[in-house]
Design an enzyme around this catalytic site. Sequence first.
Site, PDB file in Angstrom:
ATOM      1  CD  GLU A  51      40.140  -9.855-123.722  1.00 32.19           C
ATOM      2  OE1 GLU A  51      39.086 -10.486-123.555  1.00 32.19           O
ATOM      3  OE2 GLU A  51      40.390  -8.765-123.146  1.00 32.19           O
ATOM      4  CG  ASP A  62      31.159 -10.596-125.917  1.00 39.32           C
ATOM      5  OD1 ASP A  62      31.979 -10.270-125.041  1.00 39.32           O
ATOM      6  OD2 ASP A  62      31.328 -11.545-126.696  1.00 39.32           O
TER       7      ASP A  62
END
Length: 263
Positions: A51, A62
């Site tokens: 990824e 995140d």
Amino acid sequence: MGKANMENYFKQKQSKGDNLFVPYIMAGDGGLEVLKERVLFLQDCGVAAIEIGIPFSDPVADGPTIQAAGKRALENGTTLSGVLKALQAFKDERKVPIILMTYVNPVYRYGLASFAQDCAIAGVDGVIVPDIPIEEEKFIADELQSESLAFIRLAALTSTKDRLIEIAERSEGFLYAVAVTGTTGAREAYGDEVKAYLEMLKSNSSVPVLAGFGVSTPEQAQTLSSYCDGVIVGSTIVEFFHRGDTEKIQQLIQDTTHPAIIG
């Protein structure tokens, strides 16, 4: 390349009894010139897919480690078009499936059709867009479908069972099961509700179910893999690459993929 490549690659790994291990790396962290080296290194380590994150100024999913990597990548001048060109330059040297993780804004700016076409040209196999709910996904899902790219959906612990089943049934490539509430980053442990959640997704998904967010040790990865098909590891891989600690990356992948080795 594309969806079929990912499905075949996963089947090859699983036929050997391996847990599926998908590392996350931030494109442009350390400069785009290291992207090829890192991808081929991870391929040699035996990962199931890679990824690759596209840096964005407002990365809502995140945690601090990946936010810091994204900031470094943006400071290096990393762009979506630059990442796609870098991937295209060595697509004939890799077999491992490549998944782009990008927020929707960079895709909009790039142009939906152009994005899907250029992903296919660059040898990308699948795409994750974490800030698009299933009610609004059709505009991008159709473009990805036209290029035979897997549109990888995310499932959340906080969603209703009916919604999780719908997401599982729509999934392509693999189902990304977020195993914590909150953002990415290392966690100490996972509760019993995670086991039930992953097993429910697996029973309703026709593609592999991979658990992500917060996975940082082989023991955690093995525990989660026993409930589903494998794991996605992000913050720990990003931090090890930033420190130049590739031996620890190799060990983590080996210990997770071949659990019998531990002990």
